[in-house]
Design a protein around this motif. Structure first.
Motif, short mmCIF file in Angstrom:
data_model
loop_
_atom_site.label_atom_id
_atom_site.label_comp_id
_atom_site.label_asym_id
_atom_site.label_seq_id
_atom_site.Cartn_x
_atom_site.Cartn_y
_atom_site.Cartn_z
N UNK A 85 0.83 -1.19 0.00
CA UNK A 85 0.00 0.00 0.00
C UNK A 85 0.87 1.25 0.00
N UNK A 86 0.38 2.29 -0.60
CA UNK A 86 1.02 3.60 -0.51
C UNK A 86 0.30 4.37 0.59
N UNK A 87 1.05 4.72 1.66
CA UNK A 87 0.44 5.25 2.87
C UNK A 87 0.96 6.65 3.16
N UNK A 88 0.06 7.61 3.19
CA UNK A 88 0.41 8.96 3.59
C UNK A 88 0.37 9.03 5.11
N UNK A 89 1.48 9.43 5.73
CA UNK A 89 1.58 9.43 7.19
C UNK A 89 1.83 10.85 7.68
N UNK A 90 0.92 11.35 8.51
CA UNK A 90 1.13 12.62 9.19
C UNK A 90 1.81 12.34 10.53
N UNK A 91 2.82 13.13 10.86
CA UNK A 91 3.56 12.90 12.09
C UNK A 91 4.59 11.80 11.94
N UNK A 92 5.05 11.55 10.73
CA UNK A 92 5.96 10.42 10.46
C UNK A 92 7.31 10.57 11.13
N UNK A 93 7.71 11.79 11.47
CA UNK A 93 9.03 11.98 12.09
C UNK A 93 8.97 12.01 13.61
N UNK A 94 7.78 11.88 14.19
CA UNK A 94 7.64 11.92 15.64
C UNK A 94 8.00 10.60 16.30
N UNK A 95 7.84 10.55 17.60
CA UNK A 95 8.20 9.37 18.39
C UNK A 95 7.43 8.13 17.93
N UNK A 96 6.11 8.22 17.91
CA UNK A 96 5.32 7.09 17.45
C UNK A 96 5.37 6.97 15.93
N UNK A 97 5.29 8.10 15.25
CA UNK A 97 5.27 8.09 13.79
C UNK A 97 6.48 7.45 13.17
N UNK A 98 7.66 7.68 13.74
CA UNK A 98 8.86 7.08 13.17
C UNK A 98 8.85 5.56 13.32
N UNK A 99 8.30 5.07 14.43
CA UNK A 99 8.20 3.62 14.63
C UNK A 99 7.18 3.01 13.67
N UNK A 100 6.05 3.68 13.48
CA UNK A 100 5.04 3.20 12.55
C UNK A 100 5.59 3.20 11.13
N UNK A 101 6.30 4.26 10.76
CA UNK A 101 6.89 4.34 9.43
C UNK A 101 7.87 3.20 9.20
N UNK A 102 8.72 2.94 10.18
CA UNK A 102 9.70 1.85 10.04
C UNK A 102 9.00 0.50 9.91
N UNK A 103 7.96 0.28 10.69
CA UNK A 103 7.22 -0.98 10.65
C UNK A 103 6.54 -1.17 9.29
N UNK A 104 5.88 -0.14 8.81
CA UNK A 104 5.20 -0.24 7.52
C UNK A 104 6.20 -0.49 6.39
N UNK A 105 7.33 0.17 6.46
CA UNK A 105 8.36 -0.01 5.42
C UNK A 105 8.88 -1.44 5.43
N UNK A 106 9.14 -1.99 6.64
CA UNK A 106 9.61 -3.37 6.74
C UNK A 106 8.61 -4.35 6.12
#
Length: 290
Positions: free
Chosen positions: A1-22
């Motif tokens: 999926x192509x996912x637009x993430x708001x807050x991607x550089x924050x504490x939770x957002x960075x973890x979610x971004x890394x998980x989705x990318x993996x």
């Protein structure tokens, strides 16, 4: 999926971004300034205070939107932002995940509250339940709209427990706000990130889920573990609410003193979420640095 993430550089957002990318998803962060990230990282530019920029960011090639951005504190602004993000998704069946939090439940008593419980928000999240309902109502317009309420997040040397370690280092002992009986529902940041990934792939329109792995963790025990993390012997003392409010601001101090017991079972039953990271006391006291 192509996912637009708001807050991607924050504490939770960075973890979610890394998980989705993996897991093979393509994450596109939404940022205020494209210069915030590496020039090779594709981004969309937008601002919570500019609804037009948010609508423009949700293009037809975006399969899902995850909002992990810190709310502005202005209900009208945050409502307009959610409406702008949802508008291009209506009638498409695409996913939208909004981040709320367990503080909307207020003080719970000893029975673990489920997602069916009525909200009774404290001041710091006073209007959040209305945003939740606005998002969930979009399910009626063929949006796979979902709301996740994380507990108090810990792990990777971040979140409120990391603040507690700093207080212990500063004051020479662990500190907890309010009563010794206060408890927090909690979740490791990596377990929480996996819940977001499951919501995107398996979640249903109208889902409301608690991101809680541990229903109730005593804050006095957290403060003692934070003291150990700061190099102390595991001592903890109460931080009177009035003093904490003066140092931290009354709304945040009230939140830290909030006694809650919250169930996260629904996410396991409906999505197969299985939190597996170490308990916060183990992690804080040095048993894990995951």
């Amino acid at each position: 999926m192509k996912v637009l993430v708001l807050g991607a550089t924050g504490y939770i957002g960075s973890a979610v971004t890394a998980c989705l990318t993996r897991e093979g998803h393509e994450v596109v962060p939404l940022v205020k300034n494209a210069a915030e990230l590496h020039p090779d990282i594709p981004v969309r530019v937008g601002d919570l205070t500019d609804p037009a920029s948010l609508r423009a960011a949700v293009t037809d090639d975006v399969d899902a939107v995850v909002n992990l951005a810190t709310p502005t504190g202005d209900e009208a602004v945050d409502t307009a932002a959610q409406d702008a993000l949802l508008a291009p998704l209506r009638g498409t069946g695409r996913a939208f995940v909004y981040t709320s939090g367990v503080w909307v439940l207020g003080a719970t008593g000893d029975t673990p509250l489920t997602e069916d419980a009525a909200t009774d928000p404290i001041a710091i999240v006073g209007y959040r339940p209305r945003i939740e309902q606005r998002v969930l109502a979009a399910a009626g317009d063929d949006v796979r709209a979902q709301v996740i309420r994380p507990g108090i997040v810990y792990g990777r040397d971040g979140g409120i427990p990391a603040l507690m370690t700093g207080w212990a280092r500063e004051h020479g002992t662990g500190r907890y706000v309010g009563s010794v009986a206060t408890r927090w529902p909690m979740v490791h940041i990596d377990d929480l990130a996996e819940l977001y990934a499951l919501a995107l792939t398996k979640g249903h329109a109208g889902d409301l889920l608690h991101g809680v792995a541990w229903e109730s963790v005593p804050t006095a025990a957290l403060a003692a573990a934070a003291d150990i993390a700061a190099g102390g012997a595991g001592r903890a003392e109460p931080w009177p609410l009035a003093e904490a409010a003066e140092a931290l601001g009354e709304p945040f101090a009230e939140a830290l003193a909030l006694d809650q017991v919250v169930s996260g079972r629904r996410a396991g039953e409906e999505l197969g979420w299985r939190p597996s990271r170490p308990h916060v006391l183990t992690e804080l006291a040095g048993g894990s640095r995951g």
